[in-house]
Design a protein around this motif. Sequence first.
Motif, PDB file in Angstrom:
ATOM      1  N   ARG A 164       0.871  -1.175   0.000  1.00  0.00           N
ATOM      2  CA  ARG A 164       0.000   0.000   0.000  1.00  0.00           C
ATOM      3  C   ARG A 164       0.907   1.225   0.000  1.00  0.00           C
ATOM      4  O   ARG A 164       2.010   1.162   0.540  1.00  0.00           O
TER       5      ARG A 164
ATOM      6  N   ASP B  30       2.184   4.788   1.327  1.00  0.00           N
ATOM      7  CA  ASP B  30       2.041   5.500   2.598  1.00  0.00           C
ATOM      8  C   ASP B  30       1.895   7.008   2.390  1.00  0.00           C
ATOM      9  O   ASP B  30       2.006   7.783   3.329  1.00  0.00           O
TER      10      ASP B  30
ATOM     11  N   THR C  19      12.363  -5.672   8.336  1.00  0.00           N
ATOM     12  CA  THR C  19      11.346  -4.920   9.088  1.00  0.00           C
ATOM     13  C   THR C  19      11.450  -3.436   8.735  1.00  0.00           C
ATOM     14  O   THR C  19      11.421  -2.567   9.593  1.00  0.00           O
TER      15      THR C  19
ATOM     16  N   THR D 106       8.372  -2.238   3.938  1.00  0.00           N
ATOM     17  CA  THR D 106       7.741  -3.375   3.282  1.00  0.00           C
ATOM     18  C   THR D 106       7.371  -4.456   4.294  1.00  0.00           C
ATOM     19  O   THR D 106       6.205  -4.903   4.355  1.00  0.00           O
TER      20      THR D 106
ATOM     21  N   ARG E 107      16.536  -7.663  12.376  1.00  0.00           N
ATOM     22  CA  ARG E 107      17.893  -7.201  12.649  1.00  0.00           C
ATOM     23  C   ARG E 107      17.852  -5.807  13.269  1.00  0.00           C
ATOM     24  O   ARG E 107      18.528  -5.532  14.239  1.00  0.00           O
ATOM     25  N   THR E 108      17.032  -4.928  12.693  1.00  0.00           N
ATOM     26  CA  THR E 108      16.945  -3.566  13.230  1.00  0.00           C
ATOM     27  C   THR E 108      15.479  -3.220  13.472  1.00  0.00           C
ATOM     28  O   THR E 108      14.658  -3.309  12.547  1.00  0.00           O
TER      29      THR E 108
ATOM     30  N   LYS F 229      15.976   6.658   9.283  1.00  0.00           N
ATOM     31  CA  LYS F 229      15.597   5.640   8.305  1.00  0.00           C
ATOM     32  C   LYS F 229      14.167   6.001   7.986  1.00  0.00           C
ATOM     33  O   LYS F 229      13.455   6.511   8.856  1.00  0.00           O
TER      34      LYS F 229
HETATM   35  O1  N01 Z   1      13.529  -1.992   2.537  1.00  0.00           O
HETATM   36  P1  N01 Z   1      14.414  -1.402   3.738  1.00  0.00           P
HETATM   37  P2  N01 Z   1      11.949  -1.907   2.321  1.00  0.00           P
HETATM   38  N1  N01 Z   1      19.359 -10.204   7.562  1.00  0.00           N
HETATM   39  O2  N01 Z   1      15.786  -1.274   3.184  1.00  0.00           O
HETATM   40  C1  N01 Z   1      16.603  -6.062   6.582  1.00  0.00           C
HETATM   41  C2  N01 Z   1       9.761   2.305   0.113  1.00  0.00           C
HETATM   42  N2  N01 Z   1       8.519   1.652   0.425  1.00  0.00           N
HETATM   43  O3  N01 Z   1      11.628  -2.667   1.116  1.00  0.00           O
HETATM   44  O4  N01 Z   1      17.852  -2.319   8.872  1.00  0.00           O
HETATM   45  C3  N01 Z   1      18.355  -9.648   8.230  1.00  0.00           C
HETATM   46  O5  N01 Z   1      13.790  -0.229   4.370  1.00  0.00           O
HETATM   47  C4  N01 Z   1      17.025  -4.690   7.006  1.00  0.00           C
HETATM   48  O6  N01 Z   1      17.649  -4.722   8.248  1.00  0.00           O
HETATM   49  P3  N01 Z   1      18.687  -3.543   8.638  1.00  0.00           P
HETATM   50  C5  N01 Z   1      10.161   3.190   1.279  1.00  0.00           C
HETATM   51  O7  N01 Z   1      10.785   4.336   0.811  1.00  0.00           O
HETATM   52  C6  N01 Z   1       7.438   2.421   0.413  1.00  0.00           C
HETATM   53  O8  N01 Z   1      11.215  -2.242   3.575  1.00  0.00           O
HETATM   54  O9  N01 Z   1      19.599  -3.369   7.454  1.00  0.00           O
HETATM   55  N3  N01 Z   1      17.702  -8.549   7.841  1.00  0.00           N
HETATM   56  C7  N01 Z   1      15.674  -3.976   6.995  1.00  0.00           C
HETATM   57  O10 N01 Z   1      14.936  -4.278   8.137  1.00  0.00           O
HETATM   58  C8  N01 Z   1      11.105   2.281   2.003  1.00  0.00           C
HETATM   59  O11 N01 Z   1      11.979   2.927   2.878  1.00  0.00           O
HETATM   60  C9  N01 Z   1       6.250   1.891   0.723  1.00  0.00           C
HETATM   61  O12 N01 Z   1      19.370  -4.052   9.848  1.00  0.00           O
HETATM   62  C10 N01 Z   1      18.123  -7.978   6.718  1.00  0.00           C
HETATM   63  C11 N01 Z   1      14.989  -4.605   5.786  1.00  0.00           C
HETATM   64  O13 N01 Z   1      15.665  -5.828   5.527  1.00  0.00           O
HETATM   65  C12 N01 Z   1      11.801   1.621   0.854  1.00  0.00           C
HETATM   66  O14 N01 Z   1      10.769   1.359  -0.075  1.00  0.00           O
HETATM   67  C13 N01 Z   1       6.136   0.569   1.076  1.00  0.00           C
HETATM   68  C14 N01 Z   1      19.171  -8.498   5.949  1.00  0.00           C
HETATM   69  C15 N01 Z   1      15.067  -3.751   4.560  1.00  0.00           C
HETATM   70  O15 N01 Z   1      14.366  -2.576   4.796  1.00  0.00           O
HETATM   71  C16 N01 Z   1      12.499   0.341   1.178  1.00  0.00           C
HETATM   72  O16 N01 Z   1      11.684  -0.398   2.081  1.00  0.00           O
HETATM   73  C17 N01 Z   1       7.263  -0.215   1.070  1.00  0.00           C
HETATM   74  C18 N01 Z   1      19.808  -9.667   6.427  1.00  0.00           C
HETATM   75  N4  N01 Z   1      20.835 -10.242   5.769  1.00  0.00           N
HETATM   76  C19 N01 Z   1       8.455   0.342   0.744  1.00  0.00           C
HETATM   77  N5  N01 Z   1      19.356  -7.704   4.886  1.00  0.00           N
HETATM   78  C20 N01 Z   1       5.101   2.791   0.682  1.00  0.00           C
HETATM   79  O17 N01 Z   1       4.207   2.639   1.399  1.00  0.00           O
HETATM   80  C21 N01 Z   1      18.436  -6.707   4.980  1.00  0.00           C
HETATM   81  N6  N01 Z   1      17.693  -6.880   6.088  1.00  0.00           N
HETATM   82  C22 N01 Z   1       5.116   3.906  -0.281  1.00  0.00           C
END
Ligand code: N01
Length: 553
Positions: A52, A54, A182, A185, A205-206, A333
Amino acid sequence: MPERFDAVVVGAGLAGLYMLHRLRGMGLSVRVYEAGSDVGGTWYWNRYPGARCDVESLAYSYSFSDELQQQWEWTDRYPPQPEILRYINHVADRFDLRRDIRFERRVESARFNEAECLWEVRSDKGDHARAPFCIMATGCLSTPFEPDLPGLEDFAGGVYRTNLWPHENVRFEGRRVGIFGTGSTGIQAIPVIAREAAHLTVFQRTANYSIPAVNGPLDPAFVRAFKARYAEHREHQRLGLSMGAGDLEAAARDMKPMLPTAEKVTQAEVNRVCEAYWSRGGAHFMGAIGDVMSNEASNRRVADFVRTRIRAIVRDPETAETLCPTTHPIGTKRICVDTDYYATYNRPNVSLINLRKTPVESIEPQGVRLANRLVELDDLVLATGFDAMTGALLRMDIRGSHGRKLSQAWRDGPRTYLGLMVPGFPNLFTVTGPGSPSVLSNMVVSIEQHVEFIAGILEHMRERGYQSIRANPQAEADWTAEVAKRANATLYSKGGSWYLGANVEGKPRMFMPYVGGVGAYRSTCESVAANGYRGFNFRRDAPAATHAGASGS
Ligand code: N01
């Protein structure tokens, strides 16, 4: 045989489609290449459960056609992915855009042919297009980041990447599911998967800060009143300090930050103000305290408020503590927006693993091996993010003047003039590129502004008979310094986020988006245009010729 066009556009998401529409409106011949089998960009690929936007529906939409914005009916305050994709398809049909798009074509290379002042663009399917202009509408979050999880290929169950989600319905009923990630997405997907799966294990992880969306159906009376003043709302988005998004009801009432700072008031006062924003929902929460992104003391107090809320929602104290973010200032973040995220951890079928305490040793066929045990799983979901902002551009072989590679020009991080052009890459534009507000703003607002600016440049060139435009290296250096200065005046650099490239090993650390706001950025662009496109050099002759062309305008 190469095909000849006036412009090649790469990508058929919100940016590529509007670019095509504008260029076609100028009478130019355009070829769009798109890797997906249909339009939609990010909304085509990210079909995961709970996906969805945001940013609110009435803001996250094109403003270029009043008929379109008046006629399109959004259902919810925040639009779900299938509805956004329907909207984008509607736009493609309404403006007859598909006929110039070639789908299932991934552009592999774009090379500048100096002698003829042309870009030679080639796809993985053997297409070869030649055009004086090449416009990269490749998206900021379009290259999946593959996490380092040893043994992943041996996992016996299903592996689902949120950003490459299958088109067929994925069912988790009766299955033990694990999810990594977390961020925005994962936080959207976790509550939805938890409702369906037999058991969901979240490998965190975070911990991240997330604000309740307070989503719900749009009230028809609100929509009517809003649409009656759509032009004003759009103007507010374009010029506002709210990065072109925010809470529309608040925008309608021109709600200012309720406290300029949280530093010199009691925590009770901070809580009262934050509570008002929390209960309204959405990322506009970050507007509650004026200096939250520039004053560490203020930021800590806002973060304290969120941690208090997490502890109030999550019943198990240990789980609540694990969910409380402590590793970065709030907002550094990307702030997440959720529906029932923290409450999901009260469900008996959800467990949380803190990877900072018990790291993953490996992925085995039966599940995830931690230091102390094996978590047996049927399916794994990876919500692990993107190689943001530069990933999509650098995975193509882009070569400018004298065969110089973009990867070489950006070896120490992406440097651009206004996020639009890179010196040495004539007639190549990046829509919402690094150095522009892009991911810190409502993307549609920024996309429209860039598309219109690029169209304005092409018009300017046509009127004057210019063949090439180049960003001036000094203008690039000054702008890159300005982007860094703005970022350094905030807390963003303390976040270790993908904004900085920090999630991808080996990626240069450089704060990529422009934090000054869409209004300030737009005024800069307008002043650049009004001054004969200051910082860009134009030439009438082909660039290989010896005669130096006009500079500026
Ligand atoms: O990706 P992210 P996303 N082992 O990079 C974890 C947009 N968006 O797809 O923080 C364990 O934010 C990583 O952990 P850490 C929006 O701009 C918009 O969620 O690196 N965990 C983190 O928790 C957003 O900011 C909407 O420690 C691992 C996660 O994966 C951007 O897209 C909706 C790992 C990655 O989080 C990206 O969001 C969704 C490992 N080896 C997204 N590697 C709207 O609603 C990575 N992680 C518009």
